[in-house]
Design an enzyme around this catalytic site. Structure first.
Site, PDB file in Angstrom:
ATOM      1  N   HIS A 221       0.861  -1.164   0.123  1.00  0.00           N
ATOM      2  CA  HIS A 221       0.094  -0.067  -0.066  1.00  0.00           C
ATOM      3  C   HIS A 221       1.148   1.229  -0.041  1.00  0.00           C
ATOM      4  O   HIS A 221       1.784   1.336  -0.812  1.00  0.00           O
ATOM      5  CB  HIS A 221      -1.114  -0.139   1.379  1.00  0.00           C
ATOM      6  N   HIS A 260      -1.727  -2.515  -9.590  1.00  0.00           N
ATOM      7  CA  HIS A 260      -3.092  -1.684  -8.719  1.00  0.00           C
ATOM      8  C   HIS A 260      -4.094  -2.889  -8.852  1.00  0.00           C
ATOM      9  O   HIS A 260      -4.394  -3.225  -9.886  1.00  0.00           O
ATOM     10  CB  HIS A 260      -3.424  -0.185  -9.179  1.00  0.00           C
ATOM     11  N   ASP A 311       2.581   5.821  -6.424  1.00  0.00           N
ATOM     12  CA  ASP A 311       3.803   5.768  -5.730  1.00  0.00           C
ATOM     13  C   ASP A 311       5.142   5.775  -6.525  1.00  0.00           C
ATOM     14  O   ASP A 311       6.175   6.128  -5.911  1.00  0.00           O
ATOM     15  CB  ASP A 311       3.918   4.519  -4.633  1.00  0.00           C
TER      16      ASP A 311
END
Ligand code: CMC
Length: 374
Positions: A221, A260, A311
């Site tokens: 995450h 994802h 990210d």
């Protein structure tokens, strides 16, 4: 495994939300109906924080009042500062964030009041104080003097000021603001679902946010933005990137910052963050990480058809801004507090205890033998 089991709750819709909509089919994300990219282009982070928490964009007066309130709540208690100073320097800042929010809960005069008004008061305190606590640890662990918050500065400017003792140029601040807007909210991700699950037992907001921080820390995450930087540091220079990524894929390694659960053909937040990463790289006159970024991305798409998630660009952007790598996920926290809080309000407003079932696959019923016979 039984077909009824939805491991990881994959594809399961568990509730309704009016906070954000993730639309993988058209590569889009909206907060309260507004496209995240549009918000990045036209708003500062405080406006988006207001939107997420209150449901509407603020007018000038509402924004001024919100900023005034956030400003007023920035100061942290002496006991929290002392606790931060006594934390081992080797502690991960995500654990410091978790502990700081927990201590704030002990000190909050509304701690046991779960009314919507008290919850909003608590959220404003957590939102305003968490960056201050984190910046205090940023300095304390380096043996530097803690810098108190500065009222005249915006949320983002103040964070730079408290960490580095100065505010960078406005383009760097804008890139940071954009990253906070993109990190603010993303529907039923792991940490948000954690916050909602904790809330569903009618537990308190400090507990829900503490749990959400623990959940965000994981490398699958929010922790991925730190892992991206570790990967780029291992690659070292663009000339090594092609060999490195091909080796990683040959070894069937998980490449951080890619993939994802919901977006399968690209994360809607990436193009905007990629653009600001480029701007920061240009200002810092350092193109090394951009070159590594592009090579790794190309191979991941060509060989695996797996696209970067948000990210991937935030990691090197925060590095170029000067932040220590282990502060990347805590930056995610100071933004996502808004999304978590809105979900906590939503859960309270139409609560149903979250309590799924499990299919038992352990031993069949057996008799207990006395200790001396085992
Ligand atoms: N590198 C290599 N292979 C991957 C990756 C990756 N980053 N992501 C997915 N795959 C492969 C995976 O091995 C699997 O292959 P196979 O079917 O052959 O076993 C297939 O793609 C499907 O992946 P999955 O792990 O079953 O998909 P998921 O929906 O359970 O996982 C994920 C999503 C985000 C956990 C995963 O993509 C991952 O581990 N990514 C790296 C960590 C990361 O960047 N996390 C940030 C997530 S988004 C922003 C945030 O939350 O902070």
């Amino acid at each position: 495994m039984s077909e009824d089991i939805k491991k990881g709750l994959m594809g399961v819709t568990v509730d309704e939300t009016a906070i954000s909509k993730v639309m993988p089919e058209i590569n889009s994300l909206t907060y309260r109906g507004y496209a995240a990219q549009d918000l990045c282009a036209k708003c500062k982070f405080e406006e988006v924080a207001y939107l997420i928490l209150n449901g509407e964009l603020p007018n000038k007066k509402q924004l001024k009042d919100f900023e005034k309130r956030e400003n007023k709540e920035r100061k942290i208690s002496k006991s929290l500062i002392n606790a931060i100073k006594s934390i081992p320097k080797t502690a991960h800042p995500m654990d410091v964030a978790r502990t700081a929010v927990s201590i704030m809960g002990l000190e909050d005069k509304d701690a046991s009041n779960n009314s919507p008004q008290a919850n909003m008061r608590k959220v404003m305190r957590i939102f305003a104080k968490t960056p201050v606590a984190l910046a205090a640890f940023y300095r304390a662990r380096k043996g530097k003097k803690i810098i108190p918050p500065e009222k005249k500065l915006s949320f983002s400017e103040n964070f730079f000021h408290m960490c580095f003792g100065k505010v960078p140029n406005k383009d760097i601040v804008k890139a940071f603001d954009v990253s906070l807007i993109l990190y603010a909210e993303h529907s039923f991700n792991v940490s948000t679902f954690t916050a909602r699950t904790i809330t569903s037992s009618l537990s308190d907001i400090h507990g829900a946010i503490t749990g959400a921080i623990a959940s965000l820390k994981g490398p699958l995450h929010g922790g991925a933005n730190e892992e991206v930087m570790h990967m780029m540091n291992k690659i070292k220079k663009p000339e090594n990137a092609l060999k490195w990524i091909n080796n990683a894929l040959d070894n069937k390694d998980v490449v951080m910052g890619f993939g994802h659960r919901v977006y399968k053909s690209g994360d809607s937040r990436v193009p905007t963050m990629r653009e600001y990463f480029g701007k920061v790289a240009q200002i810092k006159k350092d193109k090394k990480f951009e070159k590594i970024y592009d090579i790794v991305e190309k191979v991941m798409i060509e060989r695996k058809n797996i696209h970067p998630n948000v990210d991937y660009p935030t990691g090197p952007t925060y590095h170029l801004m000067g932040f220590d790598t282990d502060f990347f996920t805590p930056i995610f926290v100071i933004s996502r507090i808004t999304g978590w809080s809105a979900h906590i309000f939503e859960q309270h407003a139409a609560n149903k205890l979250i309590r799924p079932l499990a299919s038992y696959n352990g031993n069949q019923h057996r008799k207990v033998t006395q200790l001396n016979q085992r």
